[in-house]
Design a protein around this motif. Structure first.
Motif, short mmCIF file in Angstrom:
data_model
loop_
_atom_site.label_atom_id
_atom_site.label_comp_id
_atom_site.label_asym_id
_atom_site.label_seq_id
_atom_site.Cartn_x
_atom_site.Cartn_y
_atom_site.Cartn_z
N LEU A 494 0.84 -1.20 0.00
CA LEU A 494 0.00 0.00 0.00
C LEU A 494 0.87 1.25 0.00
CD1 LEU A 494 -2.48 -1.05 2.84
CD2 LEU A 494 -2.72 -1.46 0.39
N ASN A 495 0.41 2.27 -0.72
CA ASN A 495 1.16 3.53 -0.65
C ASN A 495 0.63 4.37 0.51
OD1 ASN A 495 -1.17 4.77 -1.53
ND2 ASN A 495 -0.39 5.35 -3.53
N GLU A 496 1.14 5.58 0.62
CA GLU A 496 0.75 6.41 1.79
C GLU A 496 -0.72 6.77 1.75
OE1 GLU A 496 2.11 8.97 -1.46
OE2 GLU A 496 2.97 7.19 -0.53
N LYS A 497 -1.36 6.62 0.58
CA LYS A 497 -2.80 6.91 0.51
C LYS A 497 -3.63 5.65 0.69
CE LYS A 497 -2.27 11.00 -2.21
NZ LYS A 497 -2.06 11.58 -3.49
N GLY A 498 -2.96 4.56 1.01
CA GLY A 498 -3.68 3.29 1.24
C GLY A 498 -4.07 2.60 -0.05
N LYS A 499 -3.49 3.03 -1.18
CA LYS A 499 -3.80 2.40 -2.47
C LYS A 499 -2.73 1.38 -2.82
CE LYS A 499 -7.27 5.13 -3.83
NZ LYS A 499 -7.28 6.52 -4.17
N THR A 500 -3.14 0.35 -3.52
CA THR A 500 -2.16 -0.68 -3.90
C THR A 500 -1.99 -0.76 -5.40
OG1 THR A 500 -1.61 -3.02 -3.78
CG2 THR A 500 -3.94 -2.49 -3.72
N ALA A 501 -0.81 -1.16 -5.83
CA ALA A 501 -0.53 -1.31 -7.26
C ALA A 501 -0.40 -2.79 -7.61
CB ALA A 501 0.75 -0.56 -7.61
N MET A 502 -1.23 -3.62 -6.93
CA MET A 502 -1.15 -5.07 -7.19
C MET A 502 -2.18 -5.48 -8.24
SD MET A 502 1.18 -6.18 -5.17
CE MET A 502 0.93 -7.92 -4.86
N TRP A 503 -2.01 -6.66 -8.77
CA TRP A 503 -2.98 -7.29 -9.65
C TRP A 503 -3.95 -8.06 -8.74
CZ3 TRP A 503 -4.94 -7.77 -14.42
CH2 TRP A 503 -5.52 -8.96 -14.82
N PRO A 504 -5.25 -7.79 -8.81
CA PRO A 504 -6.14 -8.35 -7.79
C PRO A 504 -6.68 -9.75 -8.07
CG PRO A 504 -7.32 -6.78 -9.15
CD PRO A 504 -5.94 -6.84 -9.69
N TRP A 505 -6.29 -10.34 -9.20
CA TRP A 505 -6.77 -11.70 -9.48
C TRP A 505 -5.59 -12.66 -9.47
CZ3 TRP A 505 -8.43 -7.56 -12.70
CH2 TRP A 505 -9.77 -7.19 -12.54
N SER A 506 -5.86 -13.88 -9.90
CA SER A 506 -4.81 -14.90 -9.87
C SER A 506 -3.79 -14.69 -10.98
CB SER A 506 -5.45 -16.28 -10.05
OG SER A 506 -6.01 -16.34 -11.35
N PHE A 507 -2.64 -15.32 -10.81
CA PHE A 507 -1.65 -15.32 -11.88
C PHE A 507 -2.23 -15.99 -13.12
CE2 PHE A 507 1.48 -17.69 -14.32
CZ PHE A 507 2.30 -16.66 -14.74
N GLN A 508 -3.02 -17.05 -12.92
CA GLN A 508 -3.60 -17.77 -14.07
C GLN A 508 -4.45 -16.83 -14.93
OE1 GLN A 508 -4.80 -20.70 -11.24
NE2 GLN A 508 -4.75 -22.26 -12.84
N ARG A 509 -5.23 -15.99 -14.26
CA ARG A 509 -6.07 -15.06 -15.02
C ARG A 509 -5.20 -14.04 -15.78
NH1 ARG A 509 -11.50 -11.73 -13.41
NH2 ARG A 509 -11.27 -10.14 -15.00
#
Ligand code: NAP
Length: 541
Positions: A494-509
């Motif tokens: 998470l960044n300082e604003k509580g936002k994330t730069a992740m991929w929210p589904w599976s690697f398979q998707r």
């Protein structure tokens, strides 16, 4: 000029011309006096000149795949003097990869020589350092060249180095890594410490730790590996824990010589091991992190029982028990930490750090913990991505402006307004507890499809359409609350604003979606359509 530089020049990407007529420079570079300027006319279209930034795992992978596709007009610019990226920079004791060794190789380049299930840092570094020789990349890498600024002007990219040279490319692929900028804690008195101190990613091997009172700030993946490795070798180790982390027990084992011989004689067996571990990680950790409720419970149960089994002292167990779900902070896959922390010469301090003093660390309870050496295992600035490199797209658009709220990238590789500028392991890559190599392989194949649109002559410039980006970002943001990362903890996800730069589904998707790039998501144009830069961007004197 060294030989790598000569080759880079020969390939036509790197131009060095202090006497180039200024009228040949793009407007943006004419506004101030540059030390050097491009002097050669550039051919575009069918044979694009490609600049890769970074000779770590992803940069080398891109280079290999470009070569395989017959695209040899590329140069890799590398800040350091060796390849290997994170595996070159991190040399701390106990360093191991926490995904199984045979899963942590390029799919086309297995390594039967790995000595154990979880390979050590030096072994992985050796693996990557063998890649340039095997794939003929030496002459393509220009070492000790830091790209400080990248500017798009009239259809081409100008790369400005730390030596104030200007390099030119049709396509830029940034493979500069994620966890590369060490983060030091903002603790009062940090500079006053009288002993040696350094960050885990800048390990000072000149400082002997034996017979020393060593302090270690942090209890993440790195700190856990360091603690397990040095606890028995120092006079006293004081671990400063701000927050406990969950540890999933992962049994390691050595591969016997017979097993390694077998694997080297039977590449198919090594590939099978890779496939097996990849599936195992997809079905377990990947699922647990991206909304798989049952798998999350199983992972949680494993972490709980690991802690209970290893720590009988109830007050210590309480100190080591996190108040968030396993996986919310990056799940630590390790063994041996709980044993190390219970050694007689190790103290776990949970009182907050008040300040650092010349003699050690003063905690909020007033105690001074005397130290000879202070180690920072305090992580990385994970949300910087390409920065501090400055990137300016069409009409001077700044990447830092685009990422004001949080970093994002279309399909994890591209940005609207930044034609022919791509990233590997960029924002929204699926990097939870999975192999970054597999992720980069998917991205490289995706990029090759986009690059083929250019080499085929159909277009000169490719960039994601703003509308396609909006649609994709909306879907990602809708899914994000279902992931574990937003379930109530602070972490580098998470960044300082509580936002994330992740991929929210599976690697398979991710893999399935990236296998078939939807070309309609991209605006493709000929070079004349590019807008000229209107601002003064070239600030370096
Ligand atoms: P990290 O997970 O970000 O952990 C940093 C640690 O430092 C945390 O315990 C944090 O406490 C603590 N900390 C930071 N600032 C502090 C302060 N001001 N006062 C006290 N404590 C402070 O960093 P990392 O352990 O280096 O790991 C980073 C990532 O690298 C991992 O998550 C993983 O992705 C990767 N990694 C991978 C491997 C591998 O085997 N492949 C090995 C090591 C690392 P809080 O928890 O309270 O914030």
């Amino acid at each position: 000029m060294d030989s790598s530089q000569t080759d880079a020049v020969a390939s036509g990407i790197h131009f060095r011309a202090t006497d180039a007529p200024s009228s040949r420079l793009p407007k943006v570079l004419r506004t101030e006096k540059p030390a050097s300027a491009p002097e050669t006319t550039i051919s575009g279209g069918c044979a694009p000149k490609i600049a890769i930034i970074g000779a770590g795992m992803a940069g080398m992978l891109m280079a290999i795949k470009l070569q395989e596709s017959g695209l040899n007009d590329f140069v890799i610019y590398e800040k350091g003097d060796e390849v290997g990226g994170a595996w070159r920079d991190n040399t701390y004791p106990g360093l191991r990869c926490d995904v199984p060794a045979h899963m942590f190789t390029f799919s086309f380049e297995p390594n039967p020589a790995y000595s154990s299930r979880f390979a050590t840092g030096p072994e992985i570094k050796r693996y990557f350092q063998g890649i340039p020789g095997k794939y003929g990349l030496h002459s393509k890498i220009r070492f000790k060249t830091s790209i400080e600024k990248v500017v798009f002007d009239q259809g081409r990219w100008y790369l400005i180095t730390d030596r104030n040279e200007i390099l030119l490319a049709d396509i830029v692929i940034c493979a500069s890594g994620i966890l590369r900028q060490p983060k030091y804690p903002d603790i009062e008195g940090r500079d006053s410490f009288a002993g040696d101190s350094f960050h885990s990613a800048r390990w000072n091997h000149g400082v002997p730790l034996g017979e020393k009172r060593v302090g270690l700030i942090g209890t993440g993946s790195t700190a856990v590996q360091i603690t397990s490795a040095i606890a028995s070798k120092v006079e006293h180790l004081t671990v400063f824990q701000r927050t406990p982390h969950w540890i999933f027990p992962t049994p390691n084992r050595r591969y016997s010589r017979a097993e390694r011989d077998f694997l080297s004689r039977h590449p198919v067996a090594t590939k099978a091991l890779r496939a097996m571990y990849s599936k195992l990680f997809q079905w377990t950790f990947d699922r647990a992190l991206t909304g798989g409720k049952w798998m999350q419970r199983i992972v949680q149960w494993q972490c709980n029982s690991h802690l209970k089994r290893k720590v009988e002292d109830l007050s210590l167990r309480k100190k080591l028990t996190p108040d968030f779900k396993a996986g919310c902070k990056r799940l630590i896959l390790a063994r041996g930490y709980y044993e190390a922390i219970q050694r007689e010469n190790v103290s776990l301090i949970t009182a907050p750090i008040a300040r650092i003093e010349p003699d050690g660390i003063r905690t909020a309870d007033g105690n001074l913990h005397h130290l000879d050496v202070l180690l920072y295992a305090t992580g990385f600035d994970a949300h910087q991505f390409l920065r501090p490199m400055q990137v300016h797209g069409i009409a001077g658009a700044k990447i830092s402006e685009l990422w004001k709220e949080a970093p994002f990238a279309h399909r994890s590789v591209g940005l609207p307004g930044f034609p022919n500028f791509f990233m590997l392991l960029g924002p929204q890559s699926p990097i939870g507890n999975y192999s970054a190599i597999s992720v980069a392989e998917v991205q490289v194949n995706y990029l090759l499809t986009l690059i083929r649109e250019i080499t085929s002559g159909r277009c000169d410039l490719v960039e994601p359409k703003a509308e396609a980006v909006k649609v994709q970002q909306r879907k990602i943001q809708q899914q994000m609350p279902n992931t574990i990362w937003l379930s109530g903890c602070s972490s580098w996800y998470l960044n300082e604003k509580g936002k994330t730069a992740m991929w929210p589904w599976s690697f398979q998707r991710f893999d399935a979606e990236m296998r078939k790039p939807v070309l309609d998501e991209y605006a493709m144009s000929k070079r004349s359509a590019a807008e000229p830069v209107t601002q003064v961007l070239f600030a370096k004197a």
